[in-house]
Scaffold this motif. Structure first.
Motif, mmCIF file in Angstrom:
data_model
loop_
_atom_site.group_PDB
_atom_site.id
_atom_site.type_symbol
_atom_site.label_atom_id
_atom_site.label_comp_id
_atom_site.label_asym_id
_atom_site.label_seq_id
_atom_site.Cartn_x
_atom_site.Cartn_y
_atom_site.Cartn_z
ATOM 1 N N GLY A 1 0.789 -1.223 0.000
ATOM 2 C CA GLY A 1 0.000 0.000 0.000
ATOM 3 C C GLY A 1 0.824 1.277 0.000
ATOM 4 N N ARG A 2 0.189 2.359 -0.468
ATOM 5 C CA ARG A 2 0.745 3.703 -0.331
ATOM 6 C C ARG A 2 0.426 4.214 1.070
ATOM 7 N N ILE A 3 1.225 5.174 1.536
ATOM 8 C CA ILE A 3 1.113 5.618 2.922
ATOM 9 C C ILE A 3 0.683 7.071 3.014
ATOM 10 N N ILE A 4 -0.259 7.305 3.918
ATOM 11 C CA ILE A 4 -0.549 8.648 4.424
ATOM 12 C C ILE A 4 -0.011 8.660 5.849
ATOM 13 N N LEU A 5 1.001 9.477 6.099
ATOM 14 C CA LEU A 5 1.632 9.502 7.417
ATOM 15 C C LEU A 5 0.824 10.436 8.313
ATOM 16 N N MET A 6 0.052 9.825 9.198
ATOM 17 C CA MET A 6 -0.900 10.566 10.015
ATOM 18 C C MET A 6 -0.207 11.278 11.171
ATOM 19 N N ALA A 7 -0.812 12.376 11.599
ATOM 20 C CA ALA A 7 -0.317 13.065 12.784
ATOM 21 C C ALA A 7 -0.479 12.163 14.005
ATOM 22 N N SER A 8 0.420 12.313 14.966
ATOM 23 C CA SER A 8 0.500 11.401 16.102
ATOM 24 C C SER A 8 0.147 12.118 17.403
ATOM 25 N N ARG A 9 -0.873 11.609 18.094
ATOM 26 C CA ARG A 9 -1.202 12.134 19.423
ATOM 27 C C ARG A 9 -0.039 11.891 20.393
ATOM 28 N N ALA A 10 0.581 10.726 20.288
ATOM 29 C CA ALA A 10 1.681 10.403 21.199
ATOM 30 C C ALA A 10 2.857 11.338 20.984
ATOM 31 N N LEU A 11 3.134 11.707 19.732
ATOM 32 C CA LEU A 11 4.226 12.640 19.458
ATOM 33 C C LEU A 11 3.887 14.029 19.988
ATOM 34 N N ALA A 12 2.643 14.457 19.810
ATOM 35 C CA ALA A 12 2.235 15.758 20.333
ATOM 36 C C ALA A 12 2.427 15.838 21.837
ATOM 37 N N LYS A 13 2.264 14.709 22.522
ATOM 38 C CA LYS A 13 2.435 14.664 23.973
ATOM 39 C C LYS A 13 3.906 14.548 24.369
ATOM 40 N N ALA A 14 4.675 13.771 23.605
ATOM 41 C CA ALA A 14 6.053 13.472 24.008
ATOM 42 C C ALA A 14 7.049 14.535 23.575
ATOM 43 N N ALA A 15 6.778 15.226 22.481
ATOM 44 C CA ALA A 15 7.750 16.167 21.919
ATOM 45 C C ALA A 15 7.944 17.368 22.836
ATOM 46 N N THR A 16 9.166 17.816 22.938
ATOM 47 C CA THR A 16 9.468 19.015 23.731
ATOM 48 C C THR A 16 9.667 20.251 22.863
ATOM 49 N N GLY A 17 9.657 20.056 21.541
ATOM 50 C CA GLY A 17 9.841 21.184 20.636
ATOM 51 C C GLY A 17 9.963 20.711 19.213
ATOM 52 N N PRO A 18 10.160 21.621 18.265
ATOM 53 C CA PRO A 18 10.215 21.251 16.849
ATOM 54 C C PRO A 18 11.327 20.282 16.497
ATOM 55 N N ASP A 19 12.431 20.276 17.244
ATOM 56 C CA ASP A 19 13.525 19.353 16.931
ATOM 57 C C ASP A 19 13.088 17.899 17.062
ATOM 58 N N ASP A 20 12.189 17.629 18.008
ATOM 59 C CA ASP A 20 11.702 16.254 18.159
ATOM 60 C C ASP A 20 10.862 15.829 16.952
ATOM 61 N N TYR A 21 10.081 16.754 16.410
ATOM 62 C CA TYR A 21 9.306 16.440 15.202
ATOM 63 C C TYR A 21 10.246 16.172 14.031
ATOM 64 N N ALA A 22 11.260 17.019 13.893
ATOM 65 C CA ALA A 22 12.225 16.827 12.813
ATOM 66 C C ALA A 22 12.905 15.465 12.930
ATOM 67 N N ARG A 23 13.223 15.071 14.139
ATOM 68 C CA ARG A 23 13.885 13.783 14.350
ATOM 69 C C ARG A 23 12.982 12.621 13.948
ATOM 70 N N VAL A 24 11.720 12.679 14.366
ATOM 71 C CA VAL A 24 10.787 11.584 14.060
ATOM 72 C C VAL A 24 10.541 11.491 12.561
ATOM 73 N N TYR A 25 10.208 12.605 11.930
ATOM 74 C CA TYR A 25 9.887 12.560 10.508
ATOM 75 C C TYR A 25 11.127 12.252 9.663
ATOM 76 N N ASP A 26 12.293 12.714 10.082
ATOM 77 C CA ASP A 26 13.521 12.372 9.367
ATOM 78 C C ASP A 26 13.737 10.859 9.391
ATOM 79 N N ARG A 27 13.514 10.262 10.547
ATOM 80 C CA ARG A 27 13.722 8.809 10.672
ATOM 81 C C ARG A 27 12.738 8.041 9.789
ATOM 82 N N ILE A 28 11.467 8.409 9.824
ATOM 83 C CA ILE A 28 10.464 7.662 9.074
ATOM 84 C C ILE A 28 10.606 7.908 7.581
ATOM 85 N N LEU A 29 10.781 9.157 7.183
ATOM 86 C CA LEU A 29 10.868 9.457 5.750
ATOM 87 C C LEU A 29 12.143 8.898 5.126
ATOM 88 N N SER A 30 13.161 8.741 5.916
ATOM 89 C CA SER A 30 14.400 8.152 5.402
ATOM 90 C C SER A 30 14.230 6.663 5.095
#
Length: 388
Positions: A151-180
């Motif tokens: 299947g093709r993927i729609i990468l959905m926004a994450s409630r857990a990430l919204a809770k765990a992230a301390t700032g934009p760098d955490d989002y960059a880290r997560v999306y960099d890992r998955i998109l890579s």
């Protein structure tokens, strides 16, 4: 013409249907569009199942799959296992896996059938002990499943990430890992907190302009792995602003169920493709409108789609997250399912006055397939409340 009594503030009032539906004849070939148009599709509950409706989902698979074929017949792609399918509001990850598996199998029987499936993190409950690494692992699990099904993927926004992230760098880290890691370009889904309050402050900012900057930086860093971005902020100004800043080749998929008509039509500097929950409800009219746009008849596109906008704004009115009730109600009115029952008991999320106004607006937008039958179905919904 048929007249029935519908709830209004203070009581009941007669309403006479206009009776001018727009519905294609069965057996016609799917139309051709000059926009990519995904309809985020709902699931049909099984009302006869012996289950606990608030706790676990019982799905009528035959009707759920038939509805996907209805959308494919009209030229739409299916955005599967998204919030319209009550993802996180009745549909858990095991049920979503079953849904994705079944729909992708059916799509293989139809040449050209387009499906993109949501991959998120809802198997991971947000909490103080959840780390960013936990979020990454949860995303990886779901991405691997969808890719494993072809299947093709729609990468959905994450409630857990919204809770765990301390700032934009955490989002960059997560999306960099998955998109890579993804095998093929994905659609990034930015769902505003009007759709899901747990996503407030997504991308590490309460301010949406600052959030947009972070999102755009992430997209630009991985443009080869991003098909497009769907934003659902219900702000045409913000969508157009972001659309004009996207890297070459990255699409904007409108998720604006208030302003979709003008965003799809576009302007001299571009247009939005579409990934919309409202297309589930208005698919026949939207299909005809999109085919007119592809033929270069922008006036016909506007004339057909404009009357659906008040209907959509009503369905998606605050609390916006309850829009699924209106989508399923319209499917019931149109005979695409035999009951008005939803997983999670969500049929109770809107009032009788809300449903009555939806009925009137659907008639005005020519979205009722058989007005006489729709009126009979409306009366059956009103009867248990003593409104008849």
């Amino acid at each position: 013409m048929t007249t029935l009594s519908l709830p209004v503030p203070g009581g009941l009032a007669p309403y006479t249907l206009r009776g001018a539906p727009l519905w294609p004849a069965s057996g016609t070939a799917p139309p051709v569009f000059n926009r990519i148009a995904y309809a985020a599709a709902h699931v049909v509950a099984d009302p006869l199942a012996d289950n606990d409706p608030w706790l676990d989902a019982a799905i009528d698979w035959d009707r759920t799959l038939a509805f996907r074929h209805h959308l494919w017949d009209l030229g739409f792609g299916v955005a599967e296992a998204m919030d319209t399918a009550q993802r996180g509001m009745g549909l858990d990850w095991p049920a979503a896996q079953d849904l994705i598996r079944r729909v992708l199998a059916d799509a293989k029987t139809r040449p050209g059938a387009l499906v993109a499936s949501g991959a998120g993190t809802e198997q991971l409950a947000p909490g103080p002990d959840v780390t960013v690494d936990d979020v990454i692992r949860a995303y990886e699990e779901q991405v691997a499943f969808v890719e494993g099904q072809g299947g093709r993927i729609i990468l959905m926004a994450s409630r857990a990430l919204a809770k765990a992230a301390t700032g934009p760098d955490d989002y960059a880290r997560v999306y960099d890992r998955i998109l890579s890691q993804v095998r093929a370009p994905v659609i990034i889904h930015w769902l505003g907190d009007m759709f899901d309050p747990a996503l407030a402050g997504y991308w590490g900012h309460a301010d949406t302009d600052a959030a947009m900057d972070t999102c755009l930086d992430i997209l630009a860093s991985h443009a080869d792995k991003v098909d497009g971005v769907k934003i659902s902020l219900l702000s045409k100004e913000k969508e157009v602003s972001m659309r004009r800043r996207l890297a070459q080749g990255v699409r904007m998929y409108t998720g604006d169920d208030f302003n979709y008509a003008e965003l799809i039509a576009g302007d001299a500097q571009g247009y939005s493709d579409a990934l919309l929950g409202i297309f589930d409800a208005i698919a026949p009219v939207a299909s005809l409108a999109l085919s007119k746009l592809a033929q270069g008849d922008a006036a016909a596109f506007d004339a057909l789609l404009a009357p659906t906008v008040p209907l959509s704004r009503h369905i998606f009115k605050a609390p916006t997250r309850f829009y699924k009730t209106g989508v399923v109600f319209l499917a019931y009115l149109n005979g695409l399912q035999d009951h008005f029952t939803m997983i999670g008991g969500q049929q109770s999320a809107r009032s009788m006055q809300h449903l009555a106004e939806l009925f009137r607006l659907a008639d005005a937008a020519r979205c009722l397939r058989d007005p006489e039958d729709a009126a009979a179905r409306m009366r059956r919904v009103l009867a248990p409340a003593g409104l008849h």
